[in-house]
Design a protein around this motif. Structure first.
Motif, PDB file in Angstrom:
ATOM      1  N   SER A  33       0.982  -1.296   0.110  1.00 39.63           N
ATOM      2  CA  SER A  33      -0.163  -0.607   0.172  1.00 39.63           C
ATOM      3  C   SER A  33       0.444   1.489   0.049  1.00 39.63           C
ATOM      4  CB  SER A  33      -0.622  -0.358   1.366  1.00 39.63           C
ATOM      5  OG  SER A  33       0.201   0.282   2.511  1.00 39.63           O
ATOM      6  N   ILE A  34       2.344   1.039  -0.087  1.00 35.78           N
ATOM      7  CA  ILE A  34       2.920   2.221   0.108  1.00 35.78           C
ATOM      8  C   ILE A  34       3.248   2.608  -1.255  1.00 35.78           C
ATOM      9  CG2 ILE A  34       5.207   3.321   1.263  1.00 35.78           C
ATOM     10  CD1 ILE A  34       5.197   1.272   3.568  1.00 35.78           C
ATOM     11  N   ASP A  35       3.121   3.840  -1.849  1.00 35.88           N
ATOM     12  CA  ASP A  35       3.197   4.759  -3.104  1.00 35.88           C
ATOM     13  C   ASP A  35       3.590   5.768  -3.308  1.00 35.88           C
ATOM     14  OD1 ASP A  35       3.471   4.219  -5.691  1.00 35.88           O
ATOM     15  OD2 ASP A  35       1.133   3.090  -6.094  1.00 35.88           O
ATOM     16  N   TYR A  36       3.964   6.439  -4.381  1.00 38.25           N
ATOM     17  CA  TYR A  36       4.741   7.103  -4.882  1.00 38.25           C
ATOM     18  C   TYR A  36       4.111   7.936  -4.396  1.00 38.25           C
ATOM     19  CZ  TYR A  36       5.988  10.770  -7.669  1.00 38.25           C
ATOM     20  OH  TYR A  36       6.299  12.296  -8.190  1.00 38.25           O
ATOM     21  N   GLY A  37       4.823   9.513  -3.344  1.00 38.55           N
ATOM     22  CA  GLY A  37       4.765  10.106  -2.310  1.00 38.55           C
ATOM     23  C   GLY A  37       4.293  10.113  -1.254  1.00 38.55           C
ATOM     24  N   ASP A  38       4.445   9.156  -1.022  1.00 41.33           N
ATOM     25  CA  ASP A  38       3.924   9.022   0.335  1.00 41.33           C
ATOM     26  C   ASP A  38       5.261   9.266   1.096  1.00 41.33           C
ATOM     27  OD1 ASP A  38       1.443   7.751   0.557  1.00 41.33           O
ATOM     28  OD2 ASP A  38       1.985   5.563   0.703  1.00 41.33           O
ATOM     29  N   VAL A  39       5.824   9.300   2.639  1.00 43.64           N
ATOM     30  CA  VAL A  39       6.640   9.462   3.389  1.00 43.64           C
ATOM     31  C   VAL A  39       7.034   8.456   4.425  1.00 43.64           C
ATOM     32  CG1 VAL A  39       7.825  11.697   4.734  1.00 43.64           C
ATOM     33  CG2 VAL A  39       6.238  12.065   2.595  1.00 43.64           C
ATOM     34  N   ILE A  40       7.871   7.828   4.017  1.00 40.47           N
ATOM     35  CA  ILE A  40       8.321   6.893   5.038  1.00 40.47           C
ATOM     36  C   ILE A  40       8.631   7.914   6.114  1.00 40.47           C
ATOM     37  CG2 ILE A  40       9.650   4.706   5.844  1.00 40.47           C
ATOM     38  CD1 ILE A  40       9.044   3.914   3.041  1.00 40.47           C
ATOM     39  N   GLN A  41       7.925   7.873   7.617  1.00 37.12           N
ATOM     40  CA  GLN A  41       8.929   8.084   8.788  1.00 37.12           C
ATOM     41  C   GLN A  41       9.640   7.374   9.201  1.00 37.12           C
ATOM     42  OE1 GLN A  41       7.196  11.664  10.615  1.00 37.12           O
ATOM     43  NE2 GLN A  41       7.670  10.451  12.526  1.00 37.12           N
ATOM     44  N   ILE A  42      11.049   7.306   9.835  1.00 39.68           N
ATOM     45  CA  ILE A  42      11.756   5.942  10.310  1.00 39.68           C
ATOM     46  C   ILE A  42      13.086   6.873  10.672  1.00 39.68           C
ATOM     47  CG2 ILE A  42      12.716   5.001   8.297  1.00 39.68           C
ATOM     48  CD1 ILE A  42      11.869   2.346   9.198  1.00 39.68           C
ATOM     49  N   GLY A  43      13.208   6.072  12.229  1.00 38.25           N
ATOM     50  CA  GLY A  43      14.607   6.786  12.616  1.00 38.25           C
ATOM     51  C   GLY A  43      15.065   7.827  12.561  1.00 38.25           C
ATOM     52  N   GLY A  44      14.191   8.730  12.852  1.00 38.20           N
ATOM     53  CA  GLY A  44      14.068  10.211  13.048  1.00 38.20           C
ATOM     54  C   GLY A  44      14.395  11.170  11.526  1.00 38.20           C
ATOM     55  N   LYS A  45      14.176  10.136   9.954  1.00 38.57           N
ATOM     56  CA  LYS A  45      14.334  11.206   8.640  1.00 38.57           C
ATOM     57  C   LYS A  45      12.922  11.275   7.943  1.00 38.57           C
ATOM     58  CE  LYS A  45      18.743  11.768   9.030  1.00 38.57           C
ATOM     59  NZ  LYS A  45      18.981  13.497   8.834  1.00 38.57           N
ATOM     60  N   HIS A  46      13.071  11.548   6.832  1.00 37.15           N
ATOM     61  CA  HIS A  46      11.849  11.669   6.293  1.00 37.15           C
ATOM     62  C   HIS A  46      12.091  11.281   4.303  1.00 37.15           C
ATOM     63  CE1 HIS A  46      10.019  14.036   9.359  1.00 37.15           C
ATOM     64  NE2 HIS A  46       8.830  13.788   9.378  1.00 37.15           N
ATOM     65  N   TYR A  47      11.527  10.014   4.276  1.00 44.47           N
ATOM     66  CA  TYR A  47      11.936   9.527   2.757  1.00 44.47           C
ATOM     67  C   TYR A  47      10.528   9.310   2.456  1.00 44.47           C
ATOM     68  CZ  TYR A  47      16.190   7.873   5.608  1.00 44.47           C
ATOM     69  OH  TYR A  47      17.352   7.646   6.243  1.00 44.47           O
ATOM     70  N   LEU A  48      10.532  10.072   0.856  1.00 45.33           N
ATOM     71  CA  LEU A  48       9.883  10.523  -0.079  1.00 45.33           C
ATOM     72  C   LEU A  48      10.112   9.260  -1.406  1.00 45.33           C
ATOM     73  CD1 LEU A  48       7.024  11.669  -1.496  1.00 45.33           C
ATOM     74  CD2 LEU A  48       9.420  13.354  -2.405  1.00 45.33           C
ATOM     75  N   VAL A  49       8.545   8.695  -0.821  1.00 43.34           N
ATOM     76  CA  VAL A  49       8.549   7.522  -1.858  1.00 43.34           C
ATOM     77  C   VAL A  49       9.048   8.095  -3.168  1.00 43.34           C
ATOM     78  CG1 VAL A  49       7.600   5.853  -2.798  1.00 43.34           C
ATOM     79  CG2 VAL A  49       7.818   5.702  -0.426  1.00 43.34           C
ATOM     80  N   THR A  50       8.680   7.657  -4.115  1.00 45.14           N
ATOM     81  CA  THR A  50       9.209   8.298  -5.826  1.00 45.14           C
ATOM     82  C   THR A  50       9.000   7.415  -6.864  1.00 45.14           C
ATOM     83  OG1 THR A  50      11.405   7.740  -5.709  1.00 45.14           O
ATOM     84  CG2 THR A  50      10.978  10.195  -5.780  1.00 45.14           C
ATOM     85  N   LYS A  51       9.013   5.339  -6.194  1.00 45.90           N
ATOM     86  CA  LYS A  51       8.438   4.381  -7.437  1.00 45.90           C
ATOM     87  C   LYS A  51       9.291   3.622  -6.280  1.00 45.90           C
ATOM     88  CE  LYS A  51      11.549   3.719 -10.581  1.00 45.90           C
ATOM     89  NZ  LYS A  51      12.912   3.412 -11.759  1.00 45.90           N
ATOM     90  N   ASN A  52       8.576   2.267  -6.719  1.00 49.20           N
ATOM     91  CA  ASN A  52       8.961   0.930  -6.700  1.00 49.20           C
ATOM     92  C   ASN A  52       9.950   0.192  -7.437  1.00 49.20           C
ATOM     93  OD1 ASN A  52       6.987   0.110  -4.922  1.00 49.20           O
ATOM     94  ND2 ASN A  52       5.077   0.247  -6.417  1.00 49.20           N
ATOM     95  N   LEU A  53      10.605  -0.345  -6.905  1.00 47.46           N
ATOM     96  CA  LEU A  53      11.334  -0.859  -7.806  1.00 47.46           C
ATOM     97  C   LEU A  53      11.433  -2.592  -8.644  1.00 47.46           C
ATOM     98  CD1 LEU A  53      15.130  -0.070  -6.187  1.00 47.46           C
ATOM     99  CD2 LEU A  53      13.478   1.059  -7.466  1.00 47.46           C
ATOM    100  N   SER A  54      12.191  -2.778  -9.733  1.00 45.05           N
ATOM    101  CA  SER A  54      12.300  -4.274 -10.244  1.00 45.05           C
ATOM    102  C   SER A  54      13.539  -4.326 -10.857  1.00 45.05           C
ATOM    103  CB  SER A  54      11.138  -3.658 -11.292  1.00 45.05           C
ATOM    104  OG  SER A  54      11.747  -3.097 -12.317  1.00 45.05           O
ATOM    105  N   GLU A  55      13.176  -5.307 -11.466  1.00 50.94           N
ATOM    106  CA  GLU A  55      14.369  -6.702 -11.422  1.00 50.94           C
ATOM    107  C   GLU A  55      14.145  -7.539 -13.205  1.00 50.94           C
ATOM    108  OE1 GLU A  55      16.425  -9.078  -8.230  1.00 50.94           O
ATOM    109  OE2 GLU A  55      14.577  -9.990  -8.249  1.00 50.94           O
TER     110      GLU A  55
END
Length: 327
Positions: A33-55
């Motif tokens: 459910s975590i996708d583009y535009g969400d912000v993961i707040q963890i370890g005192g930092k904020h991470y803007l999700v820009t894409k899901n990766l693939s291989e």
């Protein structure tokens, strides 16, 4: 700073469109459910999700929804975040059967072990509010080994006598890196051609992705060895050599099932039959991973010893020896 994702994002990125801002995530359990535009707040930092990766899998893009490319808002640095995901499956190579599973905690241990060792990807683990192991990884800008090989122009003979000696030296260094893991009682777990990157600029060969583990009691490192063998066959042949490629060659009938790789029966292990100028000692190492072989390397340390002997004795590696004295 506000409590909504847009309030956090706009503080660092004033031009970010409000409609694309998602939510603040502190529990990463439901990673789908975590996708583009969400912000993961963890370890005192904020991470803007820009894409899901693939291989890449069999020429197709396989999405990895638990792996996100993010931008750390406080610094602007782009990073990869791997969220907790578990799976189990069985694998068979010849008469070797093993269960495999994905272990975020195992990858976290290895990240601690190889901190500062640039033969490997670098990162750290932070726990979210539900104590999920979230791995925050530095991005390696570079090229996967098989893609680098495929982009080389000219004949295989030209490649073998000019570029291969340097590649072989770098490969030995990469195998030594895996030996280091084994000496510390850790498996890589997923040794593949696309998990060995040639870093741009430094030209360092660097391993990525350590979250697979397998359960072989007799030799817990056997699958790592077979992975290294598959990469060696790719490196010596410059690309995957299949039996089908021999269909138009005069000596096609001389290829037997024993000449093929044990782990991948469609891939040639007896590369000397395709390229007769491959030295016997190097081809013999390749043949340790063939269906014909009944005595396998017992450890990566033994494999390294065979590689070093070959490298130091063969004239084809003379020029490379001066550039890689540690080999």
């Amino acid at each position: 700073m506000g409590t909504h994702a847009y309030d956090i994002i706009s503080h660092y990125m004033p031009n970010f469109p409000r409609r694309r801002a998602g939510r603040i995530v502190t529990d990463t359990t439901e990673f789908m459910s975590i996708d583009y535009g969400d912000v993961i707040q963890i370890g005192g930092k904020h991470y803007l999700v820009t894409k899901n990766l693939s291989e890449r899998r069999f020429g197709l893009e396989d999405p990895k929804y638990w792996v996100k490319r993010c931008k750390e808002l406080e610094t602007g640095k782009h990073q990869i975040i791997k969220l907790e995901f578990y799976e189990n499956f069985d694998i068979t190579i010849g008469n070797i059967r093993s269960s495999c599973h994905r272990s975020p905690r195992k990858e976290s241990r290895i990240l601690d072990l190889i901190h500062g060792d640039m033969r490997f990807m670098q990162g750290r683990t932070v726990l979210d509010e539900k104590e999920n192991h979230v791995r925050i990884l530095d991005i390696i800008y570079g090229t996967e080994l098989d893609i680098a090989l495929d982009h080389i122009q000219g004949s295989h003979e030209e490649y073998f006598h000019t570029l291969f000696p340097d590649y072989f030296a770098k490969y030995i260094g990469a195998v030594k890196a895996i030996e280091y893991l084994h000496r510390n009682h850790e498996q890589h777990g997923d040794i593949r051609r696309d998990h060995l990157l040639i870093e741009s600029g430094t030209e360092n060969w660097r391993w990525i992705d350590f979250d697979y583990a397998f359960g072989l009691r007799s030799n817990p490192y056997a699958l790592d060895l077979f992975g290294l063998g598959s990469i060696l066959l790719l490196l010596v042949g410059q690309r995957e050599i299949t039996q089908q490629q021999f269909a138009e060659q005069k000596n096609a009938e001389s290829i037997t099932p024993d000449d093929m790789a044990l782990a991948m029966p469609f891939r040639l292990a007896n590369i000397q039959k395709r390229y007769p100028y491959i030295p016997d000692s190097l081809n013999n190492i390749c043949m340790h991973f063939s269906a014909q072989n009944t005595v396998f390397y017992s450890s990566v340390r033994e494999f390294v010893s065979a590689l070093l002997t070959c490298f130091n004795e063969l004239p084809v590696f003379t020029s490379a020896r001066g550039r890689y004295p540690e080999v």
